[in-house]
Design a protein around this motif. Structure first.
Motif, mmCIF file in Angstrom:
data_model
loop_
_atom_site.group_PDB
_atom_site.id
_atom_site.type_symbol
_atom_site.label_atom_id
_atom_site.label_comp_id
_atom_site.label_asym_id
_atom_site.label_seq_id
_atom_site.Cartn_x
_atom_site.Cartn_y
_atom_site.Cartn_z
ATOM 1 N N GLU A 661 -4.404 28.041 -1.656
ATOM 2 C CA GLU A 661 -3.688 27.589 -2.841
ATOM 3 C C GLU A 661 -4.630 27.120 -3.941
ATOM 4 N N VAL A 662 -5.919 27.083 -3.681
ATOM 5 C CA VAL A 662 -6.857 26.482 -4.626
ATOM 6 C C VAL A 662 -7.797 27.552 -5.179
ATOM 7 N N MET A 663 -7.915 27.603 -6.503
ATOM 8 C CA MET A 663 -8.875 28.516 -7.129
ATOM 9 C C MET A 663 -10.292 27.990 -6.913
ATOM 10 N N GLY A 664 -11.214 28.886 -6.571
ATOM 11 C CA GLY A 664 -12.599 28.490 -6.361
ATOM 12 C C GLY A 664 -13.546 29.560 -6.846
ATOM 13 N N ALA A 665 -14.825 29.241 -6.900
ATOM 14 C CA ALA A 665 -15.832 30.197 -7.348
ATOM 15 C C ALA A 665 -17.192 29.768 -6.820
ATOM 16 N N VAL A 666 -18.116 30.756 -6.751
ATOM 17 C CA VAL A 666 -19.506 30.498 -6.382
ATOM 18 C C VAL A 666 -20.379 31.020 -7.510
ATOM 19 N N TRP A 667 -21.301 30.171 -7.975
ATOM 20 C CA TRP A 667 -22.194 30.527 -9.078
ATOM 21 C C TRP A 667 -23.640 30.485 -8.610
#
Length: 708
Positions: A661-667
């Motif tokens: 349910e949670v938007m996430g990202a890796v940079w």
């Protein structure tokens, strides 16, 4: 931008620099004149010609010039130009001085010196005068050689005897020590048969008086009737900062008669100015040639007698610029930088096709056209506008096109712009700035106060430098107050919001050194806005607690930053790392709980600013930590919330998993900790090399090498 204190020095590029001696345009304040002194190893001039000022605007070497004055954005500036690569070896220093008329240096508001690259417009040095008193002349700074490198030093030394006394101390004999006289008119003209002016000079035209209906335009202008180069018109409504209209390069000149081909090699890519002089009567046509040596773009198509016009070409730089000339008589073609074009300023007279620049604000443009000289006042005039730095066809906007004589008005957008004029006869243009309502006037201490919905123009107290804005805005409305930044077209971008930024706080404004911001305030009761110097931002040297919006200064290498929420579980809380003159990046965001989150503070040029954004009801703690304390993994790692980790395994495919349910990202981060590439969004596989990674997710997540 390098802001300096007295005595500090900084390396500068060995290229053409433009130097502004600038002050606030406040009524009743002393006038300021800028000058440059070329000094030898003993610290003295070699002769009177080593003083460059408004009455001697160019050094014999051509390496130092006085460009005149500009006004705009609440600033007055006088400009000098230094071509450091061309300065003679005997010259070891070039001192930049300011002198006053009608008062002391200490009475000059906001006096500073700033050097910028003439090619890019990028600032390279900036020094503000803060300790002047009764002096009437002041050496602001000096460019000097050291081990083959040019540097700039902030000097800040004054004389009570004015420019005459300063010049005398540097070895110039001043007859009777009399004050320097006002500038005299620049004489004479540049006939077409003479060699072209040296690189860097202004074009052989000058601004004319603004058009009035009684002006009489002659049928044609003889080729030698226009006056020679002059300093910019002192009342031209320009920005107090230089504008780059394209690459700089030496002037190229070719002459011929009748049919001919012009080929110029070595030009840089970008817009260039093509000036054409054609003597006598007859038809004149000029095309660019493509790679197959065929006609490409039509630059000139005119039957005007004694034509002297200009056109613009977007040169690709990968081959010579080639032109085909079809003419009846003798002609001269000059290839110049676009910066050599005349500036529209408050108004110009002209005849035939021409390229001019515009640095002013929104304005109404009055156009008077006399019509074709050979067709009973018929003929056509058209004007296209294009942003500074390009003349690409797909960037051109048609401002107007009309047939026959006319006196009409057209809306002109905010500069900097290039105007491309095609005309079959004489024309006159006059600009009338469009007034911008500003109902709020700041007190001397930089405080703007009011109530209700209003539009405020915040004036930067130190143009060219960012500053801090302390705000207090009482909300009147269900969703809180709203503020917006307005551009020249009154189009808005969101600035501060009551439900996100709280009623009190501190933010960075004028990030790119703008002269002013227009701010519209809505759904507000009483409000107060106060501008304060950026150096009043407290240093981030250890754990710090606070509430609401705040700004801190970090000096040193990149660091990790731990963010802890102390109160306000349901309110937004995030921290950005801000690089002045560039972008900012999200460092860390807190979820609704009290679990600490960690993020990177990226640094360029040894410093950055840390901006906390949250309403005043939220309290928080920031704790900086060494980057090497980041958690390390080579196969698998799990966590919760924003985190900085270091992957030490070989380049491999990594799997990113997180709460559905949670938007996430890796940079991926570079050596300065700046986020440079988003590697993955939501669950999925991505390729990663060893290095630091930033996980942006408020929930639980996992990173693992594929197959682990």
């Amino acid at each position: 931008m390098t802001h300096m204190i007295k005595g500090a020095n900084v390396p500068v590029p060995t290229e053409v620099l433009r130097v502004a001696v600038s002050r606030l345009a406040q009524p009743g304040s002393p006038a300021v004149d800028a000058s440059a002194l070329l000094l030898d190893a003993t610290g003295r001039v070699r002769g009177d010609t080593d003083l460059v000022f408004y009455n001697h605007p160019q050094h014999p070497s051509g390496a130092v010039r006085h460009l005149g004055a500009t006004e705009g954005g609440g600033q007055l500036a006088q400009w000098l130009e230094l071509d450091l690569a061309r300065i003679e070896p005997a010259v070891q220093r070039v001192a930049i001085a300011a002198s006053t008329d009608g008062g002391a240096i200490g009475a000059v508001p906001g006096l500073y010196v700033q050097a910028v690259s003439a090619a890019s417009g990028a600032p390279v040095a900036h020094y503000s005068v803060v300790d002047a008193a009764a002096e009437t002349a002041f050496v602001l700074g000096e460019f000097y050689r050291r081990d083959g490198v040019w540097k700039f030093r902030a000097v800040g030394q004054g004389w009570a005897t004015g420019l005459a006394g300063l010049a005398t101390d540097f070895g110039i004999v001043v007859e009777g020590a009399a004050p320097v006289q006002a500038p005299a008119p620049v004489p004479a003209h540049i006939p077409a048969a003479q060699p072209a002016p040296a690189y860097g000079t202004q074009p052989a035209y000058s601004a004319q008086p603004a058009y009035t209906p009684q002006d009489a335009q002659p049928a044609h202008t003889p080729q030698d009737a226009r006056p020679a180069a002059q300093a910019p018109h002192p009342t031209t409504p320009q920005d107090a900062r230089p504008v780059s209209f394209g690459p700089e390069f030496p002037v190229q000149v070719q002459r011929g008669r009748g049919q001919g081909v012009v080929s110029v090699d070595g030009l840089p890519a970008g817009p260039v100015l093509v000036e054409l002089w054609h003597q006598g009567e007859g038809y004149t046509c000029v095309y660019t040639l493509n790679r197959r040596n065929k006609d490409d773009d039509l630059l000139f198509n005119s039957s005007l007698q004694d034509l002297r016009g200009s056109a613009a070409v977007q040169h690709k730089g990968d081959r010579p610029l080639r032109l085909r000339i079809d003419a009846d008589n003798e002609w001269t073609v000059q290839i110049r930088p676009l910066s050599a074009a005349r500036d529209l300023g408050e108004g110009l007279h002209g005849r035939g096709p021409e390229v001019i620049t515009y640095r002013g604000r929104l304005a109404d443009l009055d156009v008077h056209f006399t019509g074709d000289e050979d067709e009973d006042d018929r003929g056509t005039i058209s004007i296209y506008t294009v942003p500074a730095g390009t003349v690409h066809d797909d960037k051109r906007d048609l401002l107007m096109i009309e047939n026959g004589r006319l006196d009409q008005t057209f809306p002109l957008a905010d500069g900097p712009l290039v105007l491309l004029i095609e005309a079959d006869g004489g024309w006159t243009m006059r600009t009338r700035p469009v007034p911008v309502p500003d109902p709020v006037v700041a007190a001397k201490d930089g405080v703007y106060e009011g109530g209700g919905e209003q539009t405020v123009t915040l004036v930067n107290p130190h143009p060219g430098r960012p500053c801090l804005l302390d705000y207090t805005i009482v909300s009147e409305g269900r969703w809180g107050y709203r503020t917006e930044l307005l551009d020249e077209y009154d189009e808005s971008t969101q600035f501060l919001q009551g439900n996100v930024d709280g009623q009190t706080g501190r933010v960075i404004v004028f990030r790119d050194g703008e002269a002013q911001h227009r701010v519209r305030i809505r759904s507000a009761g009483a409000w107060s806005l106060r501008l304060i110097p950026l150096d009043q931002a407290p240093p981030l040297q250890g754990p710090v607690e606070g509430a609401g919006r705040a700004v801190f200064r970090h000096v040193g290498p990149p660091v990790m930053l731990q963010l802890e929420r102390l109160s306000g579980d349901d309110l937004k809380l995030q921290v950005h790392a801000v690089q002045l003159g560039g972008r900012d990046a999200l460092a860390v965001r807190s979820g609704n709980g009290r679990r600490p989150a960690t993020g990177p503070v990226w640094v360029q040029s040894g410093e950055c600013y840390v901006s906390v954004r949250t309403p005043g009801e939220t309290t928080w703690r920031l704790t900086p930590a060494d980057a090497q304390t980041a958690e390390v993994f080579d196969r698998r790692i799990k966590g919760t919330g924003y985190t900085l980790v270091r992957y030490t395994g070989p380049e491999a495919d990594l799997m990113f998993r997180g709460d559905d349910e949670v938007m996430g990202a890796v940079w991926a981060l570079d050596a300065a900790f700046e986020p440079v590439q988003r590697l993955q969004l939501r669950t999925g596989m991505f390729r990663a090399a060893p290095g630091f990674l930033q996980v942006r997710m408020v929930g639980k997540w996992e990173l693992a090498v594929a197959g682990a």
